[in-house]
Design an enzyme around this catalytic site. Structure first.
Site, PDB file in Angstrom:
ATOM      1  N   SER A   1       1.544  39.524  16.213  1.00 22.58           N
ATOM      2  CA  SER A   1       2.068  40.783  16.631  1.00 22.58           C
ATOM      3  C   SER A   1       1.355  41.457  17.624  1.00 22.58           C
ATOM      4  O   SER A   1       0.096  41.453  17.538  1.00 22.58           O
ATOM      5  CB  SER A   1       2.474  41.672  15.337  1.00 22.58           C
ATOM      6  OG  SER A   1       2.763  42.897  15.905  1.00 22.58           O
TER       7      SER A   1
ATOM      8  N   LYS B   1      -0.004  40.217  11.134  1.00 19.31           N
ATOM      9  CA  LYS B   1       1.257  39.494  11.210  1.00 19.31           C
ATOM     10  C   LYS B   1       1.180  38.121  11.474  1.00 19.31           C
ATOM     11  O   LYS B   1       0.508  37.648  12.296  1.00 19.31           O
ATOM     12  CB  LYS B   1       2.188  40.151  12.081  1.00 19.31           C
ATOM     13  CG  LYS B   1       2.819  41.741  11.538  1.00 19.31           C
ATOM     14  CD  LYS B   1       3.552  41.776  10.386  1.00 19.31           C
ATOM     15  CE  LYS B   1       4.941  41.164  10.376  1.00 19.31           C
ATOM     16  NZ  LYS B   1       5.909  41.687  11.703  1.00 19.31           N
TER      17      LYS B   1
ATOM     18  N   GLU C   1      13.069  31.329  13.434  1.00 22.69           N
ATOM     19  CA  GLU C   1      13.896  32.568  13.889  1.00 22.69           C
ATOM     20  C   GLU C   1      14.805  31.822  14.845  1.00 22.69           C
ATOM     21  O   GLU C   1      15.857  32.224  15.143  1.00 22.69           O
ATOM     22  CB  GLU C   1      13.304  33.769  14.166  1.00 22.69           C
ATOM     23  CG  GLU C   1      12.593  34.245  13.056  1.00 22.69           C
ATOM     24  CD  GLU C   1      11.810  35.738  13.140  1.00 22.69           C
ATOM     25  OE1 GLU C   1      11.705  36.212  14.271  1.00 22.69           O
ATOM     26  OE2 GLU C   1      10.905  36.116  12.288  1.00 22.69           O
TER      27      GLU C   1
ATOM     28  N   HIS D   1      23.486  33.615  -5.033  1.00 30.48           N
ATOM     29  CA  HIS D   1      23.568  35.097  -4.716  1.00 30.48           C
ATOM     30  C   HIS D   1      22.402  35.872  -4.284  1.00 30.48           C
ATOM     31  O   HIS D   1      21.845  36.790  -4.409  1.00 30.48           O
ATOM     32  CB  HIS D   1      24.172  36.110  -5.723  1.00 30.48           C
ATOM     33  CG  HIS D   1      25.640  35.496  -6.283  1.00 30.48           C
ATOM     34  ND1 HIS D   1      26.704  35.744  -5.728  1.00 30.48           N
ATOM     35  CD2 HIS D   1      26.022  34.935  -7.289  1.00 30.48           C
ATOM     36  CE1 HIS D   1      27.653  35.209  -6.302  1.00 30.48           C
ATOM     37  NE2 HIS D   1      27.212  34.590  -7.490  1.00 30.48           N
TER      38      HIS D   1
ATOM     39  N   TYR E   1      43.639  16.431  35.628  1.00 30.91           N
ATOM     40  CA  TYR E   1      42.298  17.188  36.071  1.00 30.91           C
ATOM     41  C   TYR E   1      42.458  18.616  36.733  1.00 30.91           C
ATOM     42  O   TYR E   1      43.517  18.523  37.494  1.00 30.91           O
ATOM     43  CB  TYR E   1      41.373  16.314  36.920  1.00 30.91           C
ATOM     44  CG  TYR E   1      39.956  17.033  37.343  1.00 30.91           C
ATOM     45  CD1 TYR E   1      39.091  16.739  36.474  1.00 30.91           C
ATOM     46  CD2 TYR E   1      39.821  17.880  38.368  1.00 30.91           C
ATOM     47  CE1 TYR E   1      37.911  17.618  36.654  1.00 30.91           C
ATOM     48  CE2 TYR E   1      38.488  18.389  38.568  1.00 30.91           C
ATOM     49  CZ  TYR E   1      37.621  18.390  37.783  1.00 30.91           C
ATOM     50  OH  TYR E   1      36.489  18.937  37.962  1.00 30.91           O
TER      51      TYR E   1
ATOM     52  N   LYS F   1      30.463  21.212  31.818  1.00 30.85           N
ATOM     53  CA  LYS F   1      29.065  20.638  31.782  1.00 30.85           C
ATOM     54  C   LYS F   1      28.013  21.559  31.316  1.00 30.85           C
ATOM     55  O   LYS F   1      27.059  21.268  30.557  1.00 30.85           O
ATOM     56  CB  LYS F   1      28.726  20.071  33.154  1.00 30.85           C
ATOM     57  CG  LYS F   1      29.584  18.886  33.622  1.00 30.85           C
ATOM     58  CD  LYS F   1      29.527  18.779  35.139  1.00 30.85           C
ATOM     59  CE  LYS F   1      30.756  17.805  35.470  1.00 30.85           C
ATOM     60  NZ  LYS F   1      32.030  18.540  35.434  1.00 30.85           N
TER      61      LYS F   1
END
Length: 466
Positions: A278, A284, A291, A157, A318, A326
């Protein structure tokens, strides 16, 4: 002007909108190597069967080699008016060798041609992905061996639950990626049948040898039903399903890296190689690589669902709808490949903050279960009673804002008179992880053994491939 590849049926060229929706050369040119490989095998078989002459087959083979060189050098001119990779190559072959090029399409249709091309491309890509999974697993197992005894909190948790080791945590992902590899291996085994020779949908009256082309292209056998051969895209769906599950595993690990690198956790650090800054906040260091791996999961699983929807209502055989396969296949499997490369780089790059992780491992009364287990083993009381005893001791520690190993013995004995000083032997995080010796547990000796087993197994597999 009409597409001259269509012969006499069409007198006029397509409307601009028709050309826009119909042309696929913008993306299916990725199949050039597979298309040429399939055509060379087909021509060789036709010659061996006496369907075309040896001179024509030799000219076709030379011409295809020239086209391959032109494409790889960037000299080849792809023409949108020719719609797809198959017709672009065939048209160029006709320019190079003349009428012999027209014999290549004997006993073949674009339907079985594209079916074999895309199978070859998926198979080639699965082999590449397997190598990438090996590299990621080896990186994880190597780091796990280095950090077999590095203590960190284990979570449920997202709350501190019990102490584990960093190595044990990394090996959990080795197990996940091993299952991903097995799914891809299963998918590869099922796709490894050759549809070439099914022609448009019904097979052909020419005396072809489908076993020959299957063997030349490295397939286990020809497909058994001509209708299924050109209509099937199960192999692509299965590969994308496996890719979706693998992407979820990568995303879960990426999420942990994002959390661990935050100032609030500070468990690991990524170097400048895998972070960005940043534009306004100079302090930063953003884990952008992690991410983006996390974000790729949406694209990959989206491609799987898109192809499912393309195929869901198609009658045999087909249909032009299948041209939409694709872009989904290419994007999903290439996105997975990039994600694997990025994750492998991050695993090799990250630096754990061992002191920070050890301190966090002792927070949240993480050794409470060890205390309860001690009460069961030493005092002989049922676990449920031990659970209540431990809960009362945790309440004392929480009220005083101290860890369990700092609760005085007298206070412990006030909860249960049988508790002795020996209880402190299980209340440190180091002793807690060391005690988890059950198979698959987090004890450092277990982690070392498992990490070494994986490193040896991966090395053996790599040697076998070489």
């Amino acid at each position: 002007m009409s597409n001259r590849m269509w012969g006499g049926r069409f007198a006029e060229g397509p409307d601009a909108i028709m050309e826009e929706i119909n042309a696929s050369i913008g993306f299916d040119k990725k199949l050039y190597a597979q298309d040429i490989r399939g055509s060379k095998a087909h021509a060789k078989m036709l010659a061996e069967q006496g369907i075309i002459g040896a001179d024509d087959a030799a000219a076709i083979d030379r011409g295809l080699d020239t086209i391959l060189s032109e494409i790889e050098s960037g000299a080849f001119v792809f023409k949108r008016s020719l719609e797809d990779i198959h017709m672009n190559i065939e048209a160029r072959l006709a320019e190079l060798i003349g009428p012999s090029a027209g014999r290549l399409h004997t006993a073949r249709s674009r339907n079985d041609q594209v079916a074999v091309d895309i199978r070859l491309w998926v198979r080639d890509t699965l082999d590449q992905l397997d190598t990438q999974f090996e590299e990621l697993m080896e990186a994880l197992a190597t780091r796990a061996l280095d950090h077999a005894a590095t203590v960190m909190p284990g979570f449920t948790h997202l709350q501190s639950a019990q102490p584990v080791t960093f190595g044990h945590h990394l090996l959990a992902y080795v197990e996940m990626f091993a299952r991903d590899r097995s799914r891809f291996a299963d998918a590869r085994a099922r796709l490894n049948e050759c549809p070439l020779g099914a022609a448009a949908l019904a097979g052909t009256s020419f005396p072809i040898a489908r076993e020959t082309t299957a063997a030349l292209l490295g397939f286990d056998r020809p497909t058994a039903n001509s209708l299924d051969s050109v209509a099937d895209r199960d192999f692509a769906l299965e590969a994308l399903a496996a890719a979706s599950i693998a992407a979820v595993h990568l995303s879960r690990f990426a999420e942990e890296i994002v959390i661990w690198t935050s100032a609030q956790f500070g468990f690991v650090k990524l170097s400048d190689k895998f972070t960005t800054g940043s534009s306004i906040m100079p302090q930063k260091r953003n884990p952008d690589a992690a991410e983006l791996v996390r974000a790729k999961t949406g694209r990959i699983s989206g491609s799987f669902n898109a192809l499912l929807m393309v195929m869901k209502g198609l009658p045999l055989t087909y249909q032009k709808d299948m041209q939409e396969d694709k872009e989904q296949i290419f994007d999903a499997l290439e996105s997975l490949s990039l994600s694997l490369a990025a994750m492998t780089g991050m695993v090799r790059d990250l630096t754990p903050n061992e002191a920070r992780m050890k301190k966090a491992a002792g927070s949240g009364f993480a050794t409470a279960t060890d205390l309860a287990d001690w009460c069961v083993r030493t005092l002989g009381i049922p676990f449920r009673e031990a659970h209540h005893v431990t809960g009362r001791i945790v309440a004392i520690a929480a009220e005083r804002d101290i860890t369990l190993d700092k609760v005085p013995l007298a206070d412990l004995q006030a909860v249960h008179a049988g508790i002795t000083e020996d209880v402190y032997s299980v209340l440190s995080v180091a002793k807690s992880v060391a005690s988890r010796t059950s198979y698959g547990g987090t004890a450092p000796k277990n982690v070392r053994a498992q990490a070494k087993r994986w490193i040896a197994r991966l090395a053996k597999e790599r040697a076998k491939k070489a």
